[in-house]
Design a protein around this motif. Structure first.
Motif, PDB file in Angstrom:
ATOM      1  N   SER A 243      40.421 -14.506 -24.413  1.00  0.00           N
ATOM      2  CA  SER A 243      41.789 -14.506 -23.850  1.00  0.00           C
ATOM      3  C   SER A 243      42.234 -15.905 -23.455  1.00  0.00           C
ATOM      4  CB  SER A 243      41.868 -13.587 -22.632  1.00  0.00           C
ATOM      5  OG  SER A 243      41.196 -14.136 -21.510  1.00  0.00           O
ATOM      6  N   GLU A 244      41.276 -16.776 -23.123  1.00  0.00           N
ATOM      7  CA  GLU A 244      41.620 -18.119 -22.633  1.00  0.00           C
ATOM      8  C   GLU A 244      41.398 -19.189 -23.702  1.00  0.00           C
ATOM      9  OE1 GLU A 244      43.029 -17.950 -19.471  1.00  0.00           O
ATOM     10  OE2 GLU A 244      42.692 -15.836 -19.998  1.00  0.00           O
TER      11      GLU A 244
ATOM     12  N   TRP B 104      36.674  -8.311 -18.095  1.00  0.00           N
ATOM     13  CA  TRP B 104      37.544  -7.361 -18.799  1.00  0.00           C
ATOM     14  C   TRP B 104      37.585  -7.625 -20.296  1.00  0.00           C
ATOM     15  CZ3 TRP B 104      42.060  -8.895 -21.420  1.00  0.00           C
ATOM     16  CH2 TRP B 104      42.454 -10.221 -21.221  1.00  0.00           C
TER      17      TRP B 104
ATOM     18  N   ARG C 174      28.711  -8.725 -26.819  1.00  0.00           N
ATOM     19  CA  ARG C 174      29.653  -7.648 -27.162  1.00  0.00           C
ATOM     20  C   ARG C 174      30.293  -7.880 -28.532  1.00  0.00           C
ATOM     21  NH1 ARG C 174      32.029  -8.169 -21.090  1.00  0.00           N
ATOM     22  NH2 ARG C 174      30.591  -6.710 -20.071  1.00  0.00           N
TER      23      ARG C 174
ATOM     24  N   TRP D 264      44.009  -2.592 -39.001  1.00  0.00           N
ATOM     25  CA  TRP D 264      43.513  -3.731 -38.228  1.00  0.00           C
ATOM     26  C   TRP D 264      43.237  -3.363 -36.771  1.00  0.00           C
ATOM     27  CZ3 TRP D 264      46.292  -5.804 -34.029  1.00  0.00           C
ATOM     28  CH2 TRP D 264      47.607  -5.321 -33.882  1.00  0.00           C
ATOM     29  N   ARG D 265      42.428  -4.181 -36.149  1.00  0.00           N
ATOM     30  CA  ARG D 265      42.119  -4.105 -34.722  1.00  0.00           C
ATOM     31  C   ARG D 265      41.970  -5.505 -34.168  1.00  0.00           C
ATOM     32  NH1 ARG D 265      36.596  -0.992 -34.861  1.00  0.00           N
ATOM     33  NH2 ARG D 265      36.883  -1.385 -37.084  1.00  0.00           N
ATOM     34  N   LEU D 266      42.283  -5.660 -32.905  1.00  0.00           N
ATOM     35  CA  LEU D 266      42.114  -6.955 -32.245  1.00  0.00           C
ATOM     36  C   LEU D 266      41.464  -6.738 -30.882  1.00  0.00           C
ATOM     37  CD1 LEU D 266      42.631 -10.003 -31.765  1.00  0.00           C
ATOM     38  CD2 LEU D 266      44.930  -9.391 -30.974  1.00  0.00           C
ATOM     39  N   VAL D 267      40.355  -7.423 -30.647  1.00  0.00           N
ATOM     40  CA  VAL D 267      39.700  -7.368 -29.339  1.00  0.00           C
ATOM     41  C   VAL D 267      39.933  -8.684 -28.621  1.00  0.00           C
ATOM     42  CG1 VAL D 267      37.559  -6.994 -28.085  1.00  0.00           C
ATOM     43  CG2 VAL D 267      37.906  -5.892 -30.312  1.00  0.00           C
ATOM     44  N   VAL D 268      40.498  -8.599 -27.414  1.00  0.00           N
ATOM     45  CA  VAL D 268      40.669  -9.779 -26.577  1.00  0.00           C
ATOM     46  C   VAL D 268      39.580  -9.738 -25.501  1.00  0.00           C
ATOM     47  CG1 VAL D 268      42.229 -11.065 -25.087  1.00  0.00           C
ATOM     48  CG2 VAL D 268      43.152  -9.754 -27.027  1.00  0.00           C
ATOM     49  N   TYR D 269      38.707 -10.740 -25.539  1.00  0.00           N
ATOM     50  CA  TYR D 269      37.606 -10.814 -24.578  1.00  0.00           C
ATOM     51  C   TYR D 269      38.079 -11.612 -23.353  1.00  0.00           C
ATOM     52  CZ  TYR D 269      34.882  -9.216 -28.552  1.00  0.00           C
ATOM     53  OH  TYR D 269      34.408  -8.484 -29.610  1.00  0.00           O
ATOM     54  N   GLY D 270      38.223 -10.900 -22.251  1.00  0.00           N
ATOM     55  CA  GLY D 270      38.831 -11.485 -21.063  1.00  0.00           C
ATOM     56  C   GLY D 270      38.067 -12.677 -20.507  1.00  0.00           C
ATOM     57  N   GLY D 271      38.785 -13.777 -20.332  1.00  0.00           N
ATOM     58  CA  GLY D 271      38.201 -14.968 -19.728  1.00  0.00           C
ATOM     59  C   GLY D 271      37.442 -15.859 -20.694  1.00  0.00           C
TER      60      GLY D 271
ATOM     61  N   GLN E  12      42.559 -10.898 -15.306  1.00  0.00           N
ATOM     62  CA  GLN E  12      42.086 -12.268 -15.404  1.00  0.00           C
ATOM     63  C   GLN E  12      42.243 -13.006 -14.066  1.00  0.00           C
ATOM     64  OE1 GLN E  12      40.332 -13.608 -17.601  1.00  0.00           O
ATOM     65  NE2 GLN E  12      40.417 -15.756 -16.996  1.00  0.00           N
TER      66      GLN E  12
ATOM     67  N   ARG F 132      27.861  -6.923 -31.123  1.00  0.00           N
ATOM     68  CA  ARG F 132      27.802  -5.457 -31.170  1.00  0.00           C
ATOM     69  C   ARG F 132      29.016  -4.917 -31.941  1.00  0.00           C
ATOM     70  NH1 ARG F 132      24.070  -2.156 -31.166  1.00  0.00           N
ATOM     71  NH2 ARG F 132      25.279  -1.220 -32.788  1.00  0.00           N
ATOM     72  N   ASP F 133      30.187  -5.470 -31.685  1.00  0.00           N
ATOM     73  CA  ASP F 133      31.409  -5.015 -32.362  1.00  0.00           C
ATOM     74  C   ASP F 133      31.322  -5.255 -33.868  1.00  0.00           C
ATOM     75  OD1 ASP F 133      32.506  -4.135 -29.986  1.00  0.00           O
ATOM     76  OD2 ASP F 133      33.788  -5.884 -29.688  1.00  0.00           O
TER      77      ASP F 133
ATOM     78  N   ASP G 144      29.014  -2.712 -35.339  1.00  0.00           N
ATOM     79  CA  ASP G 144      29.723  -1.426 -35.432  1.00  0.00           C
ATOM     80  C   ASP G 144      30.673  -1.409 -36.631  1.00  0.00           C
ATOM     81  OD1 ASP G 144      28.480  -0.361 -33.229  1.00  0.00           O
ATOM     82  OD2 ASP G 144      30.218  -0.489 -31.902  1.00  0.00           O
TER      83      ASP G 144
ATOM     84  N   LYS H 184      27.931 -12.639 -22.028  1.00  0.00           N
ATOM     85  CA  LYS H 184      28.218 -11.197 -22.126  1.00  0.00           C
ATOM     86  C   LYS H 184      29.133 -10.887 -23.305  1.00  0.00           C
ATOM     87  CE  LYS H 184      27.778  -9.525 -17.385  1.00  0.00           C
ATOM     88  NZ  LYS H 184      28.509  -8.929 -16.246  1.00  0.00           N
TER      89      LYS H 184
END
Lengths: 245, 245
Positions: free
Chosen positions: B166-167, A190, B228, B190-197, A184, B231-232, B235, B224
């Protein structure tokens, strides 16, 4: 009937003779290409089959070697090799560049369209190629959420996708947070996926494990998340490195 | 040429008349179905178009309402409605169950194959349906990483996928950690996606924003990561709720 061609490639790196596995897709023209970095114990058939699977999708794929053809079953022997390696970005980069040179030398490779994916140590090597300013289209790293030398992450110019098990004691929450903070701060594009309940090496079943030896603590296979992490890697490549004839 | 059929549906919930958007896929038989929960300001065209997109993929999809047909542009007015709602799992469940009843009443819906996805408040409502023991095939929640009453997460019997910027100051790291800990302690997949920024509401451009009003601090679109996250979600549905004729 498969139309994928595979070849064992040997090349020098890190004072060793590396033994990689190159997979070429059907057809004759240049194609986008993918480096596949193995985890610490070494290159195994799971990674070779991943290269074959990517070739079936149309990529030139090199599953590269990090241990001079060896697969470590003894944890102590493995750590004796990996601990100094992971502390030395220049050595990691050397191993990555040697693999990249092999991939670029392949006539089927489009040298302007290369991504690096990797697992554990192999993922850390992909990140170091990015921090070295290599022109990659994407970096995908499973379990290898290593931080680099201060400031160098700013040289990463492609999307970075990272995945890790929530219960991985080798990549604990503090390490994930440090990695995320580095990305970051550097302005990298990322993402981080935390796979709930997954341990280290969740992405494949145990291999070549002698019956008299237990796996390392904190290591375990998670079939569902293994499949999801592969799907996520394929999505990353589809986004950043689409296969076009 | 589209073969999707859409319909506005009104139904009572939480003392209001809700105005949802139902989208039906081509064909005549029963299909797996998806609840789509909107974020706090209310149901808007972005969520309606998501329902249409899922119908194009073969799902019956209901973009449900949480605010009685209203879209809040005034942050204070929105918080006056949402703050007590988010503190009351039973009210959230009531809104979710009312939408679920509408979806189940649709003859094209296969009542045994339903997933809940949602954004912010709408995601929190999907989680509460899971904590209420509703038989869902998947729960997907973007930005809504809310924790529930002690012990109730153990009633969630389907995979949970969560995504967050993430922010995002509205879902800070402590909240993400608390959510992950709840899921892990309950034995949820479970799953966790952190999208940077990414900030809050990163998943769509600002809508209906009066020129004289700034968006809330910490809110911002990230094209972006928006793509994503969608898309996730696709999926997740493909994994847990595949469309089969």
């Amino acid at each position: 009937m498969t139309t994928v061609t595979t070849r064992t490639v040997t090349y020098p790196a890190d004072g060793l003779t590396m033994v990689g596995h190159l997979a070429l897709p059907a057809g004759a023209g240049r194609r986008p290409a993918v480096l596949i970095g193995p985890e610490g114990p070494g290159l195994n058939d799971f990674q070779r089959r991943r290269a074959d699977a990517l070739a079936e999708l149309g990529y030139v794929a090199l599953a590269f070697d990090i241990n001079g053809g060896r697969w470590f079953t003894d944890p102590q022997e493995m750590l004796a090799r990996l601990t100094p390696l992971l502390a030395d970005p220049d050595r990691m980069r050397g191993i990555g560049h040697a693999a990249l040179d092999v991939l670029r030398a392949e006539p089927r490779t489009d040298p302007d369209r290369i991504a690096a994916i990797g697992y554990g140590t192999g993922g850390a090597i992909g990140l170091e190629l990015g921090r070295d300013g290599v022109n990659l289209r994407a970096i995908g790293t499973v379990n290898g959420l290593t931080t680099g030398r201060p400031g160098e992450a700013a040289r990463i110019r492609c999307p970075v996708w990272a995945g890790v098990g929530s219960e991985d004691p080798i990549m604990p929450a503090e390490q994930r947070d440090a990695f995320a903070a580095e990305m970051q701060a550097a302005g990298v594009d990322w993402r981080l996926v935390v796979y709930g309940g997954a341990l280290h090496a969740f992405h494949h079943p145990p291999v070549d494990q002698p019956a008299d030896q237990t796996v390392l603590p904190g290591v375990g296979y998670h079939p569902k998340h293994a499949q999801r992490a592969w799907r996520d890697i394929i999505d990353l490549l589809a986004e950043c490195l689409p296969v076009t004839e």
